[in-house]
Design a protein around this motif. Structure first.
Motif, PDB file in Angstrom:
ATOM      1  N   MET A   1       0.840  -1.191   0.000  1.00 40.79           N
ATOM      2  CA  MET A   1       0.000   0.000   0.000  1.00 40.79           C
ATOM      3  C   MET A   1       0.881   1.249   0.000  1.00 40.79           C
ATOM      4  N   ILE A   2       0.494   2.223  -0.791  1.00 44.71           N
ATOM      5  CA  ILE A   2       1.214   3.486  -0.840  1.00 44.71           C
ATOM      6  C   ILE A   2       0.907   4.256   0.440  1.00 44.71           C
ATOM      7  N   GLN A   3       1.942   4.617   1.175  1.00 47.61           N
ATOM      8  CA  GLN A   3       1.763   5.351   2.421  1.00 47.61           C
ATOM      9  C   GLN A   3       1.572   6.848   2.156  1.00 47.61           C
ATOM     10  N   ILE A   4       2.546   7.446   1.464  1.00 43.48           N
ATOM     11  CA  ILE A   4       2.484   8.878   1.165  1.00 43.48           C
ATOM     12  C   ILE A   4       2.674   9.056  -0.340  1.00 43.48           C
ATOM     13  N   PRO A   5       1.623   9.397  -1.060  1.00 35.65           N
ATOM     14  CA  PRO A   5       1.753   9.590  -2.506  1.00 35.65           C
ATOM     15  C   PRO A   5       2.749  10.703  -2.852  1.00 35.65           C
ATOM     16  N   GLN A   6       3.534  10.446  -3.882  1.00 34.54           N
ATOM     17  CA  GLN A   6       4.542  11.397  -4.343  1.00 34.54           C
ATOM     18  C   GLN A   6       4.137  12.110  -5.632  1.00 34.54           C
ATOM     19  N   ASP A   7       3.063  11.641  -6.274  1.00 29.82           N
ATOM     20  CA  ASP A   7       2.605  12.255  -7.518  1.00 29.82           C
ATOM     21  C   ASP A   7       1.151  11.860  -7.764  1.00 29.82           C
ATOM     22  N   MET A   8       0.564  12.349  -8.843  1.00 34.42           N
ATOM     23  CA  MET A   8      -0.855  12.119  -9.121  1.00 34.42           C
ATOM     24  C   MET A   8      -1.151  10.648  -9.431  1.00 34.42           C
ATOM     25  N   THR A   9      -0.214   9.945 -10.036  1.00 33.60           N
ATOM     26  CA  THR A   9      -0.418   8.517 -10.295  1.00 33.60           C
ATOM     27  C   THR A   9      -0.574   7.770  -8.975  1.00 33.60           C
ATOM     28  N   GLU A  10       0.281   8.084  -8.022  1.00 33.61           N
ATOM     29  CA  GLU A  10       0.205   7.434  -6.714  1.00 33.61           C
ATOM     30  C   GLU A  10      -1.046   7.864  -5.953  1.00 33.61           C
ATOM     31  N   VAL A  11      -1.517   9.091  -6.163  1.00 35.18           N
ATOM     32  CA  VAL A  11      -2.768   9.550  -5.537  1.00 35.18           C
ATOM     33  C   VAL A  11      -3.917   8.675  -6.038  1.00 35.18           C
ATOM     34  N   LYS A  12      -3.996   8.475  -7.332  1.00 33.17           N
ATOM     35  CA  LYS A  12      -5.070   7.655  -7.895  1.00 33.17           C
ATOM     36  C   LYS A  12      -4.982   6.211  -7.394  1.00 33.17           C
ATOM     37  N   PHE A  13      -3.769   5.698  -7.288  1.00 29.87           N
ATOM     38  CA  PHE A  13      -3.569   4.340  -6.801  1.00 29.87           C
ATOM     39  C   PHE A  13      -3.979   4.227  -5.328  1.00 29.87           C
ATOM     40  N   LYS A  14      -3.645   5.231  -4.532  1.00 31.22           N
ATOM     41  CA  LYS A  14      -4.019   5.207  -3.118  1.00 31.22           C
ATOM     42  C   LYS A  14      -5.537   5.262  -2.956  1.00 31.22           C
ATOM     43  N   ILE A  15      -6.210   6.070  -3.755  1.00 35.15           N
ATOM     44  CA  ILE A  15      -7.675   6.132  -3.704  1.00 35.15           C
ATOM     45  C   ILE A  15      -8.260   4.753  -4.012  1.00 35.15           C
ATOM     46  N   ALA A  16      -7.722   4.082  -5.020  1.00 34.82           N
ATOM     47  CA  ALA A  16      -8.193   2.741  -5.370  1.00 34.82           C
ATOM     48  C   ALA A  16      -7.941   1.768  -4.216  1.00 34.82           C
ATOM     49  N   GLN A  17      -6.777   1.874  -3.582  1.00 32.29           N
ATOM     50  CA  GLN A  17      -6.467   1.009  -2.443  1.00 32.29           C
ATOM     51  C   GLN A  17      -7.434   1.251  -1.289  1.00 32.29           C
ATOM     52  N   LEU A  18      -7.715   2.515  -1.014  1.00 28.39           N
ATOM     53  CA  LEU A  18      -8.637   2.850   0.067  1.00 28.39           C
ATOM     54  C   LEU A  18     -10.039   2.330  -0.222  1.00 28.39           C
ATOM     55  N   GLU A  19     -10.461   2.439  -1.483  1.00 28.61           N
ATOM     56  CA  GLU A  19     -11.783   1.942  -1.862  1.00 28.61           C
ATOM     57  C   GLU A  19     -11.883   0.427  -1.703  1.00 28.61           C
ATOM     58  N   GLU A  20     -10.786  -0.274  -2.019  1.00 30.07           N
ATOM     59  CA  GLU A  20     -10.759  -1.728  -1.824  1.00 30.07           C
ATOM     60  C   GLU A  20     -10.939  -2.085  -0.352  1.00 30.07           C
ATOM     61  N   LEU A  21     -10.456  -1.221   0.532  1.00 30.56           N
ATOM     62  CA  LEU A  21     -10.579  -1.452   1.973  1.00 30.56           C
ATOM     63  C   LEU A  21     -11.902  -0.945   2.530  1.00 30.56           C
ATOM     64  N   GLY A  22     -12.746  -0.388   1.650  1.00 28.62           N
ATOM     65  CA  GLY A  22     -14.057   0.080   2.070  1.00 28.62           C
ATOM     66  C   GLY A  22     -14.094   1.520   2.552  1.00 28.62           C
ATOM     67  N   HIS A  23     -13.018   2.263   2.340  1.00 28.94           N
ATOM     68  CA  HIS A  23     -12.967   3.666   2.752  1.00 28.94           C
ATOM     69  C   HIS A  23     -13.278   4.554   1.556  1.00 28.94           C
ATOM     70  N   THR A  24     -14.010   5.608   1.791  1.00 28.85           N
ATOM     71  CA  THR A  24     -14.257   6.566   0.723  1.00 28.85           C
ATOM     72  C   THR A  24     -13.423   7.816   0.987  1.00 28.85           C
ATOM     73  N   SER A  25     -12.778   8.287  -0.034  1.00 32.46           N
ATOM     74  CA  SER A  25     -12.038   9.549   0.055  1.00 32.46           C
ATOM     75  C   SER A  25     -11.965  10.135  -1.340  1.00 32.46           C
ATOM     76  N   ASP A  26     -11.871  11.438  -1.403  1.00 32.98           N
ATOM     77  CA  ASP A  26     -11.801  12.067  -2.709  1.00 32.98           C
ATOM     78  C   ASP A  26     -10.354  12.483  -3.004  1.00 32.98           C
ATOM     79  N   GLU A  27     -10.127  12.824  -4.249  1.00 37.04           N
ATOM     80  CA  GLU A  27      -8.794  13.170  -4.715  1.00 37.04           C
ATOM     81  C   GLU A  27      -8.227  14.362  -3.950  1.00 37.04           C
TER      82      GLU A  27
END
Length: 107
Positions: A1-27
């Motif tokens: 899991m990405i801990q601290i995103p370093q760019d927009m690609t990692e931001v999108k990946f972290k959002i997807a990871q959070l959604e898989e865990l059942g958490h909702t968050s926006d960009e």
């Protein structure tokens, strides 16, 4: 899991990871957390420990020696740190590192 995103690609990946865990968050929320967490990480690295803290408020990061005593501020290069991160995350992180160094070296 990405801990601290370093760019927009990692931001999108972290959002997807959070959604898989059942958490909702926006960009916007993930970017805000990424900027603040990256700033704190840079601060901790430069001081070789967690001695100072920082907070993000749109276009300003305030560095604190203690919760009541600000050591200095870093202003965004553009309209906000979020805009800077979206346009050039790597450039923003380099700028942030230089400016945090300036703040802690002026003390």
């Amino acid at each position: 899991m990405i801990q601290i995103p370093q760019d927009m690609t990692e931001v999108k990946f972290k959002i997807a990871q959070l959604e898989e865990l059942g958490h909702t968050s926006d960009e916007k929320e993930v970017i805000f957390d990424a900027i603040q967490d990256n700033a704190q990480s840079i601060l901790d690295e430069q001081l070789e420990g967690h001695y100072y803290s920082c907070t993000l408020d749109n276009d300003t990061i305030t560095v604190y020696e203690t919760p009541e005593k600000p050591a200095g501020t870093v202003k965004s290069q553009g309209a906000s740190f979020e805009d800077d991160f979206r346009k050039d995350a790597n450039g923003m992180l380099i700028y942030l590192s230089k400016e945090i160094s300036r703040v802690i070296n002026q003390r």
